[in-house]
Structures are given as C-alpha cells and as structure tokens.
Design a protein around this motif. Structure first.
Motif, PDB file in Angstrom:
ATOM      1  N   LEU A  67       2.428  -0.750   3.891  1.00 26.21           N
ATOM      2  CA  LEU A  67       2.438   0.109   2.712  1.00 26.21           C
ATOM      3  C   LEU A  67       3.654  -0.215   1.853  1.00 26.21           C
ATOM      4  N   LYS A  68       3.439  -0.271   0.533  1.00 22.77           N
ATOM      5  CA  LYS A  68       4.526  -0.473  -0.416  1.00 22.77           C
ATOM      6  C   LYS A  68       4.493   0.695  -1.394  1.00 22.77           C
ATOM      7  N   SER A  69       5.635   1.353  -1.559  1.00 20.21           N
ATOM      8  CA  SER A  69       5.707   2.512  -2.449  1.00 20.21           C
ATOM      9  C   SER A  69       5.718   2.078  -3.908  1.00 20.21           C
ATOM     10  N   ARG A  70       5.514   3.037  -4.796  1.00 16.46           N
ATOM     11  CA  ARG A  70       5.591   2.765  -6.238  1.00 16.46           C
ATOM     12  C   ARG A  70       6.977   2.260  -6.623  1.00 16.46           C
ATOM     13  N   GLU A  71       7.974   2.676  -5.864  1.00 16.46           N
ATOM     14  CA  GLU A  71       9.352   2.245  -6.127  1.00 16.46           C
ATOM     15  C   GLU A  71       9.609   0.832  -5.606  1.00 16.46           C
ATOM     16  N   GLY A  72       8.646   0.253  -4.912  1.00 11.99           N
ATOM     17  CA  GLY A  72       8.797  -1.094  -4.398  1.00 11.99           C
ATOM     18  C   GLY A  72       9.448  -1.168  -3.030  1.00 11.99           C
ATOM     19  N   HIS A  73       9.308  -0.130  -2.231  1.00 14.07           N
ATOM     20  CA  HIS A  73       9.891  -0.109  -0.893  1.00 14.07           C
ATOM     21  C   HIS A  73       8.800  -0.305   0.168  1.00 14.07           C
ATOM     22  N   LEU A  74       9.194  -0.893   1.284  1.00  8.60           N
ATOM     23  CA  LEU A  74       8.327  -0.970   2.461  1.00  8.60           C
ATOM     24  C   LEU A  74       8.364   0.395   3.124  1.00  8.60           C
ATOM     25  N   VAL A  75       7.189   0.970   3.405  1.00  8.60           N
ATOM     26  CA  VAL A  75       7.116   2.319   3.963  1.00  8.60           C
ATOM     27  C   VAL A  75       6.556   2.262   5.375  1.00  8.60           C
ATOM     28  N   CYS A  76       7.275   2.892   6.307  1.00  5.78           N
ATOM     29  CA  CYS A  76       6.795   2.997   7.683  1.00  5.78           C
ATOM     30  C   CYS A  76       5.578   3.911   7.701  1.00  5.78           C
ATOM     31  N   ALA A  77       4.489   3.414   8.254  1.00  3.68           N
ATOM     32  CA  ALA A  77       3.240   4.176   8.271  1.00  3.68           C
ATOM     33  C   ALA A  77       3.286   5.369   9.215  1.00  3.68           C
ATOM     34  N   VAL A  78       4.231   5.405  10.144  1.00  2.00           N
ATOM     35  CA  VAL A  78       4.267   6.489  11.131  1.00  2.00           C
ATOM     36  C   VAL A  78       4.989   7.718  10.601  1.00  2.00           C
ATOM     37  N   HIS A  79       6.223   7.557  10.120  1.00  2.00           N
ATOM     38  CA  HIS A  79       7.012   8.713   9.695  1.00  2.00           C
ATOM     39  C   HIS A  79       7.464   8.656   8.244  1.00  2.00           C
ATOM     40  N   GLY A  80       7.036   7.626   7.494  1.00  2.00           N
ATOM     41  CA  GLY A  80       7.304   7.578   6.063  1.00  2.00           C
ATOM     42  C   GLY A  80       8.677   7.095   5.643  1.00  2.00           C
ATOM     43  N   ALA A  81       9.455   6.537   6.552  1.00  2.00           N
ATOM     44  CA  ALA A  81      10.750   5.986   6.154  1.00  2.00           C
ATOM     45  C   ALA A  81      10.517   4.871   5.134  1.00  2.00           C
ATOM     46  N   SER A  82      11.390   4.791   4.118  1.00  2.00           N
ATOM     47  CA  SER A  82      11.259   3.784   3.060  1.00  2.00           C
ATOM     48  C   SER A  82      12.431   2.815   3.127  1.00  2.00           C
ATOM     49  N   PHE A  83      12.121   1.517   3.075  1.00  2.00           N
ATOM     50  CA  PHE A  83      13.122   0.467   3.209  1.00  2.00           C
ATOM     51  C   PHE A  83      13.142  -0.402   1.961  1.00  2.00           C
ATOM     52  N   GLU A  84      14.356  -0.597   1.399  1.00  2.00           N
ATOM     53  CA  GLU A  84      14.469  -1.482   0.239  1.00  2.00           C
ATOM     54  C   GLU A  84      14.263  -2.915   0.726  1.00  2.00           C
TER      55      GLU A  84
END
Length: 115
Positions: A67-84
């Motif tokens: 998953l990639k957020s609108r902000e362009g981050h990689l998102v963990c599918a389990v708990h929603g953590a977002s990584f630049e």
C-alpha cells in the motif's frame, strides 16, 4: 545489515520494479531467506526487509502487494504505520520514529543487485 550480505547477487531486472512503485524479492541475507521490499524512483532502487518494526509482521497486504498512501509513504497493511521512502523512517503510526531495515542495492546494466 551485516557484512555477511553477499554483494553482487542479482535480484531482478530494473524493469520488474515499477517506477514510483514496489516489488518484492527473496534474497539470502546472513544465511536466511528474507523477503525484501524494493522501491524504484527513476533509475534508483531502495530496499528494506519486509518487516514492520512495530510488531515484526510483513508490510504487504498480500504477497508482493504493498500500500502507498496519498502522501507517498509505504503503509504497513497490519497496523497502518507509514514509512517515508527516502530512508524508511516511520512518520506515522505505532512505531513512529523507528525505521525499516535497509538493504544495500546497486543498479547496473538494467539489473538490480545486492550491495
């Protein structure tokens, strides 16, 4: 990662990693088969272990599907953590401030290699 990573191991063609997108490969690191998340930005490719620092779970929602957020981050599918996507630092979620474990890569002659 430690120096036990064998550099020069071919992972995949550069074309297999969509520009501004993710690709998953398995590589042997320190004697263990590990799934890596590859992210491509033009001719540059970054890689991290496919492990969220929050709970040690895989980041993908299905094998090789990230998953990639609108902000362009990689998102963990389990708990929603977002990584630049520059250094893999968690910018939102339960492990904010932690980072994904980077794996060194190089791109040469249209191929992606460890190290």
């Amino acid at each position: 990662m430690s120096s036990a990573i064998a550099s020069g191991i071919e992972l995949c063609p550069l074309a297999a990693v969509p520009d501004q997108g993710f690709h998953s490969v398995v590589a042997v690191l320190d004697g263990d088969a590990e799934t890596l998340v590859l992210y491509r930005d033009g001719d540059q490719v970054r890689a991290w272990l496919n492990v969220c620092p929050h709970a040690g779970r895989a980041l993908d929602w299905a094998p090789g599907q990230f998953l990639k957020s609108r902000e362009g981050h990689l998102v963990c599918a389990v708990h929603g953590a977002s990584f630049e996507l520059e250094g893999g630092t968690c910018v939102a979620g339960p492990c904010k401030g932690d980072a994904l474990r980077a794996v060194p890569l190089r791109v040469q002659d249209g191929m992606v290699f460890l190290g």
